[in-house]
Structures are given as structure tokens and as C-alpha cells.
Design a protein around this motif. Structure first.
Motif, mmCIF file in Angstrom:
data_model
loop_
_atom_site.group_PDB
_atom_site.id
_atom_site.type_symbol
_atom_site.label_atom_id
_atom_site.label_comp_id
_atom_site.label_asym_id
_atom_site.label_seq_id
_atom_site.Cartn_x
_atom_site.Cartn_y
_atom_site.Cartn_z
ATOM 1 N N MET B 1 -9.647 16.263 6.245
ATOM 2 C CA MET B 1 -10.064 14.878 6.457
ATOM 3 C C MET B 1 -9.127 13.937 5.711
ATOM 4 O O MET B 1 -8.751 14.171 4.583
ATOM 5 N N SER B 2 -8.735 12.874 6.383
ATOM 6 C CA SER B 2 -7.972 11.872 5.644
ATOM 7 C C SER B 2 -8.457 10.491 6.071
ATOM 8 O O SER B 2 -8.873 10.291 7.209
ATOM 9 N N ALA B 3 -8.424 9.597 5.105
ATOM 10 C CA ALA B 3 -8.934 8.258 5.355
ATOM 11 C C ALA B 3 -7.804 7.256 5.276
ATOM 12 O O ALA B 3 -6.838 7.453 4.543
ATOM 13 N N GLY B 4 -7.922 6.179 6.037
ATOM 14 C CA GLY B 4 -6.954 5.109 5.945
ATOM 15 C C GLY B 4 -7.301 4.192 4.783
ATOM 16 O O GLY B 4 -8.370 4.284 4.193
ATOM 17 N N LEU B 5 -6.350 3.320 4.476
ATOM 18 C CA LEU B 5 -6.534 2.417 3.350
ATOM 19 C C LEU B 5 -6.151 1.016 3.806
ATOM 20 O O LEU B 5 -5.160 0.838 4.514
ATOM 21 N N GLU B 6 -6.961 0.057 3.448
ATOM 22 C CA GLU B 6 -6.602 -1.323 3.771
ATOM 23 C C GLU B 6 -6.821 -2.215 2.562
ATOM 24 O O GLU B 6 -7.912 -2.220 1.977
ATOM 25 N N ILE B 7 -5.786 -2.898 2.172
ATOM 26 C CA ILE B 7 -5.882 -3.833 1.052
ATOM 27 C C ILE B 7 -5.584 -5.213 1.602
ATOM 28 O O ILE B 7 -4.569 -5.396 2.279
ATOM 29 N N ARG B 8 -6.480 -6.156 1.348
ATOM 30 C CA ARG B 8 -6.282 -7.513 1.890
ATOM 31 C C ARG B 8 -6.310 -8.541 0.767
ATOM 32 O O ARG B 8 -7.309 -8.635 0.048
ATOM 33 N N ALA B 9 -5.214 -9.278 0.642
ATOM 34 C CA ALA B 9 -5.107 -10.429 -0.278
ATOM 35 C C ALA B 9 -5.677 -10.116 -1.659
ATOM 36 O O ALA B 9 -6.406 -10.910 -2.236
ATOM 37 N N GLN B 79 -15.351 9.857 -4.754
ATOM 38 C CA GLN B 79 -15.230 11.182 -4.152
ATOM 39 C C GLN B 79 -14.100 11.171 -3.108
ATOM 40 O O GLN B 79 -13.361 12.138 -2.966
ATOM 41 N N ARG B 80 -13.935 10.048 -2.407
ATOM 42 C CA ARG B 80 -12.918 9.973 -1.354
ATOM 43 C C ARG B 80 -11.516 9.771 -1.892
ATOM 44 O O ARG B 80 -10.544 10.216 -1.310
ATOM 45 N N VAL B 81 -11.402 9.010 -2.984
ATOM 46 C CA VAL B 81 -10.086 8.643 -3.505
ATOM 47 C C VAL B 81 -9.800 9.439 -4.766
ATOM 48 O O VAL B 81 -10.554 9.384 -5.728
ATOM 49 N N ALA B 82 -8.715 10.196 -4.746
ATOM 50 C CA ALA B 82 -8.357 11.000 -5.904
ATOM 51 C C ALA B 82 -7.123 10.402 -6.537
ATOM 52 O O ALA B 82 -6.140 10.140 -5.854
ATOM 53 N N ILE B 83 -7.176 10.162 -7.844
ATOM 54 C CA ILE B 83 -6.013 9.612 -8.540
ATOM 55 C C ILE B 83 -5.482 10.641 -9.529
ATOM 56 O O ILE B 83 -6.236 11.181 -10.333
ATOM 57 N N VAL B 84 -4.190 10.921 -9.433
ATOM 58 C CA VAL B 84 -3.538 11.766 -10.437
ATOM 59 C C VAL B 84 -2.782 10.829 -11.366
ATOM 60 O O VAL B 84 -1.842 10.158 -10.954
ATOM 61 N N PHE B 85 -3.240 10.762 -12.628
ATOM 62 C CA PHE B 85 -2.652 9.817 -13.571
ATOM 63 C C PHE B 85 -1.343 10.328 -14.138
ATOM 64 O O PHE B 85 -0.996 11.509 -14.004
ATOM 65 N N GLN B 86 -0.636 9.414 -14.813
ATOM 66 C CA GLN B 86 0.707 9.726 -15.293
ATOM 67 C C GLN B 86 0.751 10.869 -16.293
ATOM 68 O O GLN B 86 1.603 11.722 -16.220
ATOM 69 N N PRO B 157 -10.887 15.131 -1.596
ATOM 70 C CA PRO B 157 -10.701 13.698 -1.321
ATOM 71 C C PRO B 157 -10.064 13.478 0.043
ATOM 72 O O PRO B 157 -9.602 14.431 0.679
ATOM 73 N N GLU B 158 -10.022 12.233 0.463
ATOM 74 C CA GLU B 158 -9.389 11.880 1.728
ATOM 75 C C GLU B 158 -8.135 11.060 1.500
ATOM 76 O O GLU B 158 -7.318 10.898 2.398
#
Lengths: 259, 266
Positions: B1-9, B79-86, B157-158
Motif C-alpha cells: 500500500m502506498s499513499a499520496g501526499l499533498e501539501i498546500r500553502a 501509522q501511515r507516515v514513517a519518518i527515519v530521523f537523521q 506505513p504508506e
């Protein structure tokens, strides 16, 4: 970051890897057994010298089963030496009646008090040494968690274990950086740089704490640590682990009945 | 499964008044792999922290797979967004690798055998399956980075977000990580100033500078534009060039963009 290999001896340094019955026993049983054993030893009247002999035999027996070399056990017992120093004064300073040993006048109650401290201390420390030699730190923490120690406490101890190396590594790098710029304090008033380094180390650790919290929140942390270790001990394991503390309690009771 | 991402303004200023994001617009399709390039201080990390709601937008919005990032949706979003930190030392905080990878799914309510399986699967996915009982601080830096990836993969995650994934990695660990990321079938956002790495992994790139997206296009086109890179304090390693030229794989002759260093010219 780098330097993570400096502290191996710091956290799991006491572990003697193995796969004996004692190594494989669930940590929570080992901790409970240790606690009961120590309580039994402490509750034994000091005059029942035979009881302490039995305890010592039990300890040596467990050490043999756990493949912990007796020499290693003795070497690690050095940790109690500073505490025993105090016990040595008791026979010299205690009250009468006094006895003559090799021409020195010693207090009899003082001798008993010293014996009490030395015998019980040594037995308790030996038992702890065997636990530490057969159980990795992570398992000890899991064991405490299964014994219903609040998860906040086991988590704090876990963080300490996890980040000890990281912080020691950071302190070492700062020390190398200081020395590289010719810092070599000889007098107390030259130690200012040390103090400010300590401050910097604190701030850096604090900031790391914030970043760790972000990482935890990102993985769904909402204020309480998840319960990860549900493995319960089997009946056989329980019986096996109960052997030592049951024996110790019986000896303790017997020592009270037949001094 | 993968999800799209939209960032607005999207806009965000820190309490000291420093404006980190000044109207970011970005759309990423499901399954797409996009590099976010930018110099230090461009707002990359601030942007990352908005993707799973650690920071809340002061204006604009972030939408993951159709679901806006709001306080009410936080559990689902994280749960959907996984962040791997520095720094993997920030990400690996439990006493053992097993516990660390289990942390996320356990927070999501997974227990017992299902949890064990999820942990093993995630670690196998990054080639660290046999290290499940090690302590994180006994692993090499590259291994810790891979376990850090496993800790978030275990949450199934997606969208995978990597913040400077190559920092402090030696060349071999860098290549191993790229190989792993290449096998993952989910939307990926690779935030970096390691331009060759972006070219290797991501067909598309955007440049973030001074809190705005200033360029968006195929990675090889962006990296071939030296003026653009120079304007935003980005540089390819000395001698590294991006260009398209026809070449031969066995008997097939074709052309596609390359990053090459002079000795490899053919």
C-alpha cells in the motif's frame, strides 16, 4: 553516533554468555529467587553458623551449574571490600566481654557483629553476581517489568542502559577536542572549561532527549510504554527456580528452631 | 500500500519568529519517489516534522492519502507516515533491537505471535534479521541506520520519509541502504543534500530553499542545471556530471540520464 563501542563493558560487561539452565531461566524467576534467598539469609540468626555454611554450599552449587568460574565469583566479590572495612572495626571497638586473639583484645559482641555483616553481605553479593553473570541487562529489565515494576521505571532504567554509551562517547569526544586545543588543567581555577563542558554535555543530552521523544511520538507513543514481554514462565521453570529460595527459607526456619 | 501526499500553502514560524516554511506546495503521487533537496537551514527538517503532525501547520494543510493531518487523525497519520530521523541513536531507544522494532506496532495494539512476526519481517526486509537480540548500541552505524528503517517499516506505513539518510554512512553502508530502499514498494520522500544519492534513488526532485519549493522536475534535469544549484547552495561532488548519452548494455543501445565521474566516461 560514533564511539558507540567504547562502553561494552559498561552495560553487559558482567554477563558471562552461556546456555545453562540458569542462563535460560526466565529473568523474573531469577530476580524473585534472588530476593527470597537474600531475605532468608538476612533473617537467619547470626549464631547459626551451620546455616551459613549451607547457604555457601548452595551458592557454589548454583555457580557451578551456571558455569560461573568460582575464581571470577571471588574476584567480583572485591566490590564489597569497602563495606567490609567498616565491619573490621567492630571487634576492636565493641563492648565487653572481650576475648584474647593472638594477643589482641577483641570484643565478643563486636566479633559476632562483624561475622554477621561479612557472612550475610558476602552471600547476598555472591547471589547477585551470579544473577548478573547469567542475565543480560535487557532481560533483567524485562524480568522486572513482568514482576509488575511500573513500566515508567523500567523504561527509565532502559534509557539509561541504552544511552550510557552514547553520552560517554559524547563526553570522550569533547575531552579529545579540549586536549587537541592544548587544554591541560593543572590547577583548580583552570577547570573552568571542564565545568562548561559539563554544561554543554547536559544541554546536548537534554536536546537528544527531545529528539528521542519526537521519534517515540512518531511511532505512536502516547504517554505509556507498550507492554512487550508477555512470555510467562512454564510450571517446570517455576519449580526449578523455586528450589534455591525454598531451600534457603527452610534452612532459615530450621536455624530459628534449632540454633 | 502506498499513499499520496499533498501539501498546500504550508507556513510555519518558530516561536522566536524565524519563518521556516513560507508557503510550501507539493503533491506526490502514490508510489512515487521524490527527493527533497536543499541546503542546511532551508526548512527541510521542519517540513518533515509536519508530515506526521509533530508540528501543526500554522497556515495551509498537509494531506496524506486523502486524510488531513490534524490532532484528531494523529494516530492514523503516524501509522501511515514513517519518518527515519537523521541520527539512529535518537530513533533506537529501547534496550534491544527486538523491543525497538516492536515499539511502533505494539503502540498500535499488536501483541504476541503477530507482533513477533511483524518484527522479524521488518528486520529481514533490511537484512538485519539475525541481529534481533542485539543491543542497538552494539551495532555499527550503518546497521543502526538499517534497524532504524526497520523500526518504521514494522508499522506498515504508506509513506516513508527519510531525513538525510546518508549522513555519516561509509560508502558500503550507503550503497546497502540504497539497495534496500530500492526494494520498498511505498511512496518515498528522501530529504537530502547528497545529490548523487537523490539521482540514484528518485526520478523526481524538488528544491526547497528559504521555506519555499523553488524547483520541481526530473532529478537529472535539476542536477544538470548548475546555475539553479548554485543559486540554492547545492553542489554536485567535484568532477561529477549529470548528462544523457547513448550507450550500450550488451546489444541494446539506449540513452538515459547518468551521473558520472570523469574516469567512467565511455
Amino acid at each position: 553516533m560514533g564511539g558507540g563501542h567504547l562502553g561494552h563493558a559498561g552495560t553487559d560487561g558482567l554477563l558471562i554468555p552461556g546456555s545453562t539452565v540458569v542462563h535460560r531461566a526466565p529473568a523474573q524467576l531469577k530476580i524473585a529467587a534472588l530476593l527470597v534467598f537474600v531475605l532468608a539469609v538476612v533473617a537467619t540468626p547470626r549464631e547459626a553458623v551451620w546455616a551459613f555454611a549451607v547457604y555457601a554450599v548452595v551458592i557454589v552449587g548454583v555457580a557451578l551449574v551456571a558455569a560461573v568460574p568460582v575464581l571470577t565469583l571471588l574476584r567480583r566479590l572485591r566490590i564489597e571490600v569497602p563495606f567490609l572495612g567498616f565491619a573490621l572495626f567492630l571487634p576492636l571497638l565493641g563492648s565487653s566481654p572481650r576475648v584474647q586473639v593472638l594477643g589482641v583484645s577483641l570484643s565478643q559482641p563486636g566479633l559476632w557483629a562483624a561475622w554477621n555483616i561479612v557472612a550475610k553481605g558476602t552471600l547476598g553479593v555472591s547471589a547477585s553476581i551470579i544473577l548478573a553473570a547469567t542475565t543480560p541487562v535487557a532481560e533483567l529489565l524485562q524480568g522486572l517489568e513482568r514482576l509488575h515494576l511500573p513500566r515508567a521505571l523500567t523504561a527509565i532504567a532502559g534509557f539509561m542502559v541504552r544511552y550510557l554509551d552514547v553520552i560517554v562517547g559524547e563526553a570522550n569526544r569533547m575531552s579529545i577536542a579540549r586536549q587537541s586545543r592544548g587544554y591541560d588543567p593543572r590547577w583548580l581555577w583552570q577547570a573552568r572549561a571542564l565545568a562548561s563542558s559539563a554544561g554543554t554535555l547536559f544541554v546536548r543530552s537534554f536536546e537528544r532527549g527531545e529528539r528521542v521523544h519526537l521519534a517515540m511520538a512518531s511511532r505512536g507513543y502516547a504517554g505509556s510504554m507498550p507492554e512487550l514481554h508477555r512470555r510467562v514462565a512454564t510450571a517446570n521453570e517455576r519449580v526449578a527456580a523455586a528450589a534455591v529460595p525454598l531451600l534457603a527459607v527452610s534452612v532459615c526456619v530450621a536455624a530459628h528452631l534449632v540454633p | 500500500m502506498s499513499a499520496g501526499l499533498e501539501i498546500r500553502a504550508l507556513r510555519f514560524a518558530y516561536p522566536d519568529g524565524r519563518e521556516a516554511l513560507r508557503g510550501v506546495d507539493l503533491a506526490v503521487a502514490p508510489g512515487e519517489r521524490v527527493a527533497v533537496l536543499g541546503p542546511n537551514g532551508a526548512g527541510k527538517t521542519t517540513l518533515v516534522l509536519h508530515l506526521n503532525g509533530i508540528l501543526q501547520p500554522q497556515a495551509g494543510e498537509v494531506v496524506i492519502g486523502g486524510l488531513p493531518v490534524t490532532k484528531a487523525n494523529l494516530a492514523t497519520i503516524r501509522q501511515r507516515v514513517a519518518i527515519v530521523f537523521q541520527d539512529p541513536d535518537d530513533q533506537l531507544f529501547m534496550p534491544s533491537v527486538r523491543d525497538d522494532v516492536a515499539f511502533g506496532p505494539a503502540n498500535a495494539g499488536l501483541r504476541g505471535v503477530a507482533l513477533e512476526e511483524r518484527v522479524q519481517q521488518a528486520l529481514d526486509g533490511v537484512g538485519m534479521g539475525e541481529h534481533v537480540d542485539r543491543a542497538p548500541h552494539h551495532l555499527s552505524f550503518g546497521q543502526r541506520r538499517r534497524v532504524a528503517v526497520a523500526t518504521v517499516l514494522a508499522m506498515e506505513p504508506e509513506l516513508l520519509v527519510l531525513d538525510e539518510p546518508t549522513s555519516n554512512l561509509d560508502p558500503a553502508a550507503r550503497r546497502e541502504l540504497a539497495e534496500i530502499l530500492d526494494t520498498l514498494d511505498l511512496t518515498q520522500l528522501v530529504v537530502t543534500h547528497d545529490l548523487p544519492y537523490a539521482l540514484e534513488l528518485c526520478p523526481r526532485a524538488v528544491i526547497l530553499d528559504e521555506g519555499r519549493i523553488v524547483a520541481d522536475g526530473p532529478t537529472h534535469e535539476l542536477l544538470a542545471d548548475e546555475d539553479l544549484l548554485a543559486r540554492h547552495r547545492l553542489e554536485l561532488p567535484r568532477g561529477f556530471q549529470v548528462h544523457t548519452h547513448p550507450h550500450r548494455h550488451g546489444r541494446v543501445v539506449h540513452a538515459h540520464p547518468h551521473g558520472t565521474e570523469p574516469p567512467h566516461h565511455d
